[in-house]
Design a protein around this motif. Structure first.
Motif, PDB file in Angstrom:
ATOM      1  N   GLY A  47     142.665  28.650  51.739  1.00  0.00           N
ATOM      2  CA  GLY A  47     142.709  29.877  50.957  1.00  0.00           C
ATOM      3  C   GLY A  47     141.800  29.818  49.747  1.00  0.00           C
ATOM      4  N   VAL A  48     141.787  28.677  49.071  1.00  0.00           N
ATOM      5  CA  VAL A  48     140.897  28.505  47.916  1.00  0.00           C
ATOM      6  C   VAL A  48     139.447  28.635  48.347  1.00  0.00           C
ATOM      7  CG1 VAL A  48     140.057  26.847  46.207  1.00  0.00           C
ATOM      8  CG2 VAL A  48     142.521  27.097  46.599  1.00  0.00           C
ATOM      9  N   TYR A  51     138.719  32.268  49.173  1.00  0.00           N
ATOM     10  CA  TYR A  51     138.727  33.064  47.943  1.00  0.00           C
ATOM     11  C   TYR A  51     137.394  32.930  47.211  1.00  0.00           C
ATOM     12  CZ  TYR A  51     139.786  34.491  43.171  1.00  0.00           C
ATOM     13  OH  TYR A  51     139.744  35.094  41.937  1.00  0.00           O
ATOM     14  N   LEU A  52     136.890  31.705  47.120  1.00  0.00           N
ATOM     15  CA  LEU A  52     135.611  31.482  46.451  1.00  0.00           C
ATOM     16  C   LEU A  52     134.476  32.174  47.207  1.00  0.00           C
ATOM     17  CD1 LEU A  52     135.996  27.715  45.463  1.00  0.00           C
ATOM     18  CD2 LEU A  52     136.180  29.713  43.974  1.00  0.00           C
ATOM     19  N   CYS A  53     134.545  32.132  48.546  1.00  0.00           N
ATOM     20  CA  CYS A  53     133.528  32.814  49.353  1.00  0.00           C
ATOM     21  C   CYS A  53     133.562  34.321  49.121  1.00  0.00           C
ATOM     22  CB  CYS A  53     133.741  32.518  50.839  1.00  0.00           C
ATOM     23  SG  CYS A  53     133.333  30.834  51.336  1.00  0.00           S
ATOM     24  N   LEU A  54     134.762  34.874  49.062  1.00  0.00           N
ATOM     25  CA  LEU A  54     134.905  36.316  48.872  1.00  0.00           C
ATOM     26  C   LEU A  54     134.456  36.741  47.482  1.00  0.00           C
ATOM     27  CD1 LEU A  54     138.370  36.854  50.621  1.00  0.00           C
ATOM     28  CD2 LEU A  54     136.131  37.513  51.496  1.00  0.00           C
ATOM     29  N   ARG A  55     134.737  35.901  46.486  1.00  0.00           N
ATOM     30  CA  ARG A  55     134.316  36.204  45.114  1.00  0.00           C
ATOM     31  C   ARG A  55     132.806  36.104  44.980  1.00  0.00           C
ATOM     32  NH1 ARG A  55     137.054  38.352  40.905  1.00  0.00           N
ATOM     33  NH2 ARG A  55     136.105  36.840  39.475  1.00  0.00           N
ATOM     34  N   GLN A  61     133.397  42.799  48.540  1.00  0.00           N
ATOM     35  CA  GLN A  61     134.133  43.443  47.461  1.00  0.00           C
ATOM     36  C   GLN A  61     134.210  44.941  47.740  1.00  0.00           C
ATOM     37  OE1 GLN A  61     132.433  42.215  43.712  1.00  0.00           O
ATOM     38  NE2 GLN A  61     132.503  40.050  44.260  1.00  0.00           N
ATOM     39  N   TRP A  69     146.656  46.934  51.980  1.00  0.00           N
ATOM     40  CA  TRP A  69     147.217  45.769  51.289  1.00  0.00           C
ATOM     41  C   TRP A  69     148.578  45.397  51.875  1.00  0.00           C
ATOM     42  CZ3 TRP A  69     144.754  42.331  48.785  1.00  0.00           C
ATOM     43  CH2 TRP A  69     143.676  42.630  47.935  1.00  0.00           C
ATOM     44  N   GLY A 184     140.337  35.997  55.251  1.00  0.00           N
ATOM     45  CA  GLY A 184     140.542  35.296  53.983  1.00  0.00           C
ATOM     46  C   GLY A 184     141.799  35.739  53.270  1.00  0.00           C
ATOM     47  N   LEU A 185     142.061  37.043  53.248  1.00  0.00           N
ATOM     48  CA  LEU A 185     143.253  37.559  52.578  1.00  0.00           C
ATOM     49  C   LEU A 185     144.529  37.184  53.321  1.00  0.00           C
ATOM     50  CD1 LEU A 185     141.976  41.097  51.479  1.00  0.00           C
ATOM     51  CD2 LEU A 185     142.338  39.075  50.047  1.00  0.00           C
ATOM     52  N   LEU A 188     145.268  33.631  52.411  1.00  0.00           N
ATOM     53  CA  LEU A 188     145.795  33.540  51.046  1.00  0.00           C
ATOM     54  C   LEU A 188     147.252  33.983  50.987  1.00  0.00           C
ATOM     55  CD1 LEU A 188     142.732  34.867  49.010  1.00  0.00           C
ATOM     56  CD2 LEU A 188     143.800  32.619  48.742  1.00  0.00           C
TER      57      LEU A 188
END
Length: 297
Positions: A47-48, A51-55, A61, A69, A184-185, A188
């Protein structure tokens, strides 16, 4: 090397990553890690990373509605967490080969669920393939992987049904979002729920040996991050129909690796039953994938 060949190799690498998952899960258990802790660490580490890939990638985005959601939380926080727990629990009772084969009957349950929800009438070949796959399952179980534990078998089949529900829900509610983003979500949310369950029940226990830690890191790196990244990369090069069919390599690879690494027994009759199951699922996957591609063209 052309694009298609590269895509096939990536899909084979992805299938291999997923194929070693039950083997690594067995090693983690033998090293003292329980199911709750193994799953939490696997999804937390992965998940980490996602998350970094998505950010980092602004392409992901995008605007997500409240309904999406909610669906993502349901798919990840509830359904996928349950699927993972059921599947890993089944490995305490039955072989990784049998558990993976039962899990890979999910295309059949996807078709059944889609038919019940959308009142869709399927071609005779699809109905025949479903019946053929169930006949193959009967042959495999009857040929018997030793004395098959009923609890383990039901856990693995329940994981397959849960995965089918997961796919149907994702396709209906969040299919317009990028696949990498939804994956990814979901991971997470799964990690978050596994943490909440672990803290509530007191089941998180990090006192296990080096083999368990190495196996969990392997589950994260090989069976989650690498397997998913190569799947998405291969998908772009070969298309969804070919990707779905190449993914059917996973249970075959799991069986071969389980025999080599875990010294599991596997008879000719069991292999025949396995091939029948996979052929039936293969026809269903090919029919559904081709239909989706025609509809979108």
């Amino acid at each position: 090397m052309n694009r298609f060949t590269t895509g096939v190799l990536l899909m084979c690498l992805s299938a291999t990553g997923f194929a070693v998952m039950p083997i690594l899960a067995v090693f983690a258990h033998e090293g003292g890690a329980n199911i709750a802790t193994t799953l939490f660490l696997r999804f937390a580490f992965a998940g980490v990373f996602f998350y970094l890939c998505l950010r980092w990638n602004k392409r992901f985005q995008v605007s997500i509605t409240k309904k999406q959601w909610a669906a993502l939380f349901l798919c990840g926080g509830v359904i996928y967490a349950l699927i993972s727990t059921l599947y890993f629990a089944s490995l305490n009772y039955i072989s990784g080969s049998l558990a993976t084969l039962m899990l890979y009957t999910y295309p059949i349950f996807v078709v059944i669920l889609s038919g019940l929800i959308e009142k869709e009438v399927f071609p005779r070949k699809v109905i025949f393939s479903i019946l053929l796959a169930f006949a193959g399952m009967t042959l495999v179980i009857g040929a018997s992987y030793g004395a098959i534990n009923t609890v383990g078998l039901l856990l693995a089949i329940s994981a397959s049904v849960g995965y089918a529900i997961h796919i149907v829900l994702m396709n209906r509610v969040v299919k317009q979002l990028p696949a990498f983003l939804t994956t990814g979500l979901v991971i997470l949310f799964t990690a978050l729920v596994q943490l909440m369950i672990g803290l509530t029940t007191g089941s998180l226990d990090f006192h296990f040996d080096t083999m368990a830690w190495a196996s969990i890191l392997g589950l994260t790196a090989a069976s989650t991050i690498l397997a998913l990244l190569t799947f998405f990369a291969g998908l772009q090069l070969v298309g969804s129909t070919n990707a779905s069919m190449l993914s059917m390599l996973e249970p075959i690879l799991t069986i071969v690796l389980s025999v080599i690494i875990l010294d599991e027994s596997f008879t000719l009759l069991q292999m025949i039953g396995t091939l029948i199951v996979l052929f039936g699922a293969f026809v269903v996957v090919r029919n559904q994938s081709t239909k989706r591609e025609i509809a979108s063209s």
